[in-house]
Design a protein around this motif. Structure first.
Motif, short mmCIF file in Angstrom:
data_model
loop_
_atom_site.label_atom_id
_atom_site.label_comp_id
_atom_site.label_asym_id
_atom_site.label_seq_id
_atom_site.Cartn_x
_atom_site.Cartn_y
_atom_site.Cartn_z
N TYR A 50 -26.83 2.42 65.16
CA TYR A 50 -25.62 2.41 64.40
C TYR A 50 -24.86 3.75 64.68
O TYR A 50 -25.39 4.90 65.09
N ARG A 51 -23.64 3.72 64.90
CA ARG A 51 -22.91 5.05 64.83
C ARG A 51 -22.50 4.81 63.25
O ARG A 51 -21.99 4.13 62.49
N PRO A 52 -22.85 6.39 62.66
CA PRO A 52 -22.67 6.48 61.25
C PRO A 52 -21.25 6.39 60.96
O PRO A 52 -20.27 6.69 61.82
N HIS A 53 -20.89 6.33 59.67
CA HIS A 53 -19.46 6.42 59.35
C HIS A 53 -19.33 8.01 58.94
O HIS A 53 -20.41 8.58 58.87
N LYS A 54 -18.00 8.41 59.05
CA LYS A 54 -17.70 9.84 58.65
C LYS A 54 -17.88 9.81 57.36
O LYS A 54 -16.79 9.50 56.71
N ALA A 55 -18.67 10.78 56.68
CA ALA A 55 -18.44 10.92 55.15
C ALA A 55 -17.47 11.57 54.83
O ALA A 55 -16.84 12.39 55.43
N TYR A 56 -16.84 10.87 53.78
CA TYR A 56 -15.45 11.08 52.98
C TYR A 56 -15.91 12.51 52.39
O TYR A 56 -16.79 12.85 51.77
N PRO A 57 -14.91 13.19 52.11
CA PRO A 57 -14.86 14.37 51.33
C PRO A 57 -15.36 14.12 49.89
O PRO A 57 -16.28 14.99 49.45
N VAL A 58 -14.99 13.13 49.19
CA VAL A 58 -15.54 12.68 47.94
C VAL A 58 -17.00 12.39 48.00
O VAL A 58 -17.95 13.12 47.11
N GLU A 59 -17.69 11.91 49.07
CA GLU A 59 -19.14 11.89 49.24
C GLU A 59 -19.72 13.07 49.46
O GLU A 59 -20.90 13.53 48.87
N LEU A 60 -19.25 14.12 50.19
CA LEU A 60 -19.81 15.49 50.43
C LEU A 60 -19.84 16.45 49.06
O LEU A 60 -20.54 17.04 48.73
N ALA A 61 -18.56 16.04 48.38
CA ALA A 61 -18.54 16.79 47.07
C ALA A 61 -19.66 16.08 45.87
O ALA A 61 -19.58 16.62 44.58
N GLN A 62 -20.42 15.20 46.40
CA GLN A 62 -21.52 14.84 45.12
C GLN A 62 -22.48 15.88 45.01
O GLN A 62 -23.14 15.97 43.95
N PHE A 63 -22.62 16.80 46.23
CA PHE A 63 -23.50 17.98 45.81
C PHE A 63 -22.57 19.23 46.18
O PHE A 63 -22.57 20.32 45.20
N HIS A 64 -21.75 19.39 47.08
CA HIS A 64 -21.06 20.56 47.29
C HIS A 64 -19.76 20.76 46.45
O HIS A 64 -19.19 19.79 46.08
N SER A 65 -19.45 21.91 46.24
CA SER A 65 -18.31 22.09 45.13
C SER A 65 -16.90 21.70 46.05
O SER A 65 -16.88 21.83 47.38
N THR A 66 -15.95 21.30 45.33
CA THR A 66 -14.84 20.27 45.99
C THR A 66 -14.02 21.50 46.46
O THR A 66 -13.52 21.40 47.67
N ASP A 67 -14.06 22.96 46.05
CA ASP A 67 -13.16 23.69 46.72
C ASP A 67 -13.94 24.08 48.11
O ASP A 67 -12.97 24.34 49.11
N TYR A 68 -15.12 24.26 48.16
CA TYR A 68 -15.95 24.45 49.47
C TYR A 68 -15.40 23.43 50.54
O TYR A 68 -15.21 23.55 51.59
N VAL A 69 -15.73 22.22 50.13
CA VAL A 69 -15.60 20.83 51.02
C VAL A 69 -13.97 20.96 51.62
O VAL A 69 -13.51 20.93 52.69
N GLU A 70 -12.98 21.27 50.47
CA GLU A 70 -11.80 21.46 50.97
C GLU A 70 -11.31 22.44 52.07
O GLU A 70 -10.63 22.30 52.90
N PHE A 71 -12.07 23.61 51.74
CA PHE A 71 -11.98 24.61 52.77
C PHE A 71 -12.51 24.46 54.21
O PHE A 71 -11.56 24.48 55.17
N LEU A 72 -13.54 23.46 54.15
CA LEU A 72 -14.10 23.32 55.39
C LEU A 72 -13.23 22.28 56.23
O LEU A 72 -13.16 22.40 57.50
N HIS A 73 -12.52 21.28 55.27
CA HIS A 73 -11.57 20.43 55.92
C HIS A 73 -10.16 21.10 56.56
O HIS A 73 -9.79 20.71 57.48
#
Length: 429
Positions: A50-73
């Protein structure tokens, strides 16, 4: 005993195309090399690819802080000079550089581990492999040790929707600090890390005295080792501890991080493990016949990483690979002898029998403090993320899609999803 394990394997060539920089030890190119060995040995014919789906920011923010995910984005090599405060705050810099397609790289390797966990939860496979994953140092609000997003924590959170207890095992030469820290206060995840420990060795954590706190007390297990440990010492210790852990904790699923920097001759490692020794740990964990999620991790002598993970893919498929590497696109990297075996390491083994015995007794003593597997008040399982369908009709035709985005819609010709159609790669399993 299960009749035949169903194995799901996740791969996206784009993850292997990113470049950390000329002097950086992390070479994602090792993922392409691994995949081509898997193809050359015809292992892909025995798995669902399988080719994985690209995890959405909201999925990454299940653990990581939203501001950190937004910064990486948001951050790119061209704009990083504008964000010196944030770069320091989120620990991006020399070890964790900003490079082209950084966020997409995180989305792919995290998406692979989340998808792997989803397939296991839905009984669509028995074993799921994502060699691109295993980035165990990333913290809630910062990058660390070449890791930006902690896919392992995200995968474990997914497994916890369906399993009351998840066991995490880490055989990377470095301590699995990010995963341990994330679950340090809970008994629903037991973390077991076998690693080199010393003040001068990254990340400097992982003492046997670190055992978890509050509800998580005795549910973090650390096996600190010294330079030069060999196959027989490592596998004997591994089997003794993991047997007792599984018997005591009775996990519903296992996540196994197979960092290959614990191999002899690794550019950043200091152990003497052969590929057979490393793979023996995978073989042993497989025998428990529990839902198993297997990831990569460290590994900085890239041809040996590829050899190791190809052999371990074979182990998970009950397939022994011939020592002579078949012709493939990366064959030149495996010269001059073009064989799977690697020479034994020559680092002096500083792990005396008495030292290993002391560590083993300490771990077993801590396990005795857990009377039995903790009973968990099972909550209602949270739903998988609602991911809205992409509707072409609603797209503004005047907004031109940039070339990079267009290229993403084209299947790479080196991935071989035999007989697959696009519906096989959907995310909401």
């Amino acid at each position: 005993m299960r009749s035949k394990d169903r194995i799901a394997y996740f791969y996206d060539g784009d993850a292997g195309s990113v470049y950390f920089g000329p002097n950086h030890p992390m070479k994602p190119h090792r993922l392409c090399m691994t995949h081509h060995l898997v193809l050359s040995y015809d292992l892909h014919k025995k798995m669902e690819i399988y080719r994985p789906h690209k995890a959405y920011p909201v999925e990454l923010a299940q653990f990581h802080s939203t501001d950190y995910v937004e910064f990486l984005h948001r951050i790119t090599p061209d704009t990083q000079h504008l964000f010196s405060d944030e770069l320091a705050k989120y620990n991006l810099g020399e070890d964790c550089p900003v490079f082209d397609n950084l966020f997409e790289f995180c989305q792919i390797y995290a998406g692979g581990t989340i998808d792997a966990a989803c397939r296991l939860n839905n009984h669509l496979c028995d074993i799921a492999i994502n060699w691109a994953g295993g980035l165990h140092h990333a913290k809630k609000c910062e990058a660390s040790g070449f890791c930006y997003i902690n896919d392992l924590v995200l995968g474990i959170l997914e497994l916890l929707k369906c399993h009351s207890r998840v066991l995490y095992i880490d055989i990377d030469v470095h301590h699995g600090d990010g995963v341990e820290e994330a679950f340090y206060f809970t008994d629903r995840v037991m973390t077991v890390s076998f690693h080199k420990y010393g003040d001068m060795f990254f990340p400097g954590t992982g003492d046997a005295k670190e055992i978890g706190e509050r509800e998580g007390k005795f549910y973090a297990i650390n096996v600190p080792l010294k330079d030069g440990i060999d196959d027989s010492s490592f596998t004997r210790l591994f089997k003794t501890i993991i047997s007792k852990v599984v018997e005591t904790y009775q996990p519903g699923a296992i996540v196994l991080q197979c960092g290959a920097d614990s191999l002899a001759g690794d550019r950043l490692g200091c152990f003497n493990l052969s590929i057979d020794g490393h793979a023996e740990c995978v073989r042993f964990v497989k025998k428990f016949n529990l839902p198993l999620l297997v990831t990569g991790g460290g590994g900085y002598t890239k041809e040996n990483v590829a050899r190791c993970w190809a052999v371990e893919t074979g182990v998970l498929l009950d397939t022994e690979l011939p020592n002579e590497i078949p012709e493939n696109d990366y064959i030149k990297y495996f010269g001059p002898d073009f064989s799977l075996k690697i020479p034994n390491g020559h680092i002096e083994n500083l792990n005396s029998k008495s030292y290993l015995s002391t560590i083993k007794m300490q771990v077993l003593e801590n396990l005795r403090c857990i009377q039995h597997a903790p009973s968990v008040q099972m909550q209602e399982v949270p739903p998988d993320f609602y991911i809205p369908d992409f509707n072409e009709d609603l797209q503004n035709p005047d907004e031109r899609i940039d070339q990079h985005t267009q290229d993403k819609h084209i299947q790479r010709d080196d991935e071989y999803y035999e007989g697959d159609n696009d519906n096989d790669h959907q995310t909401d399993l």
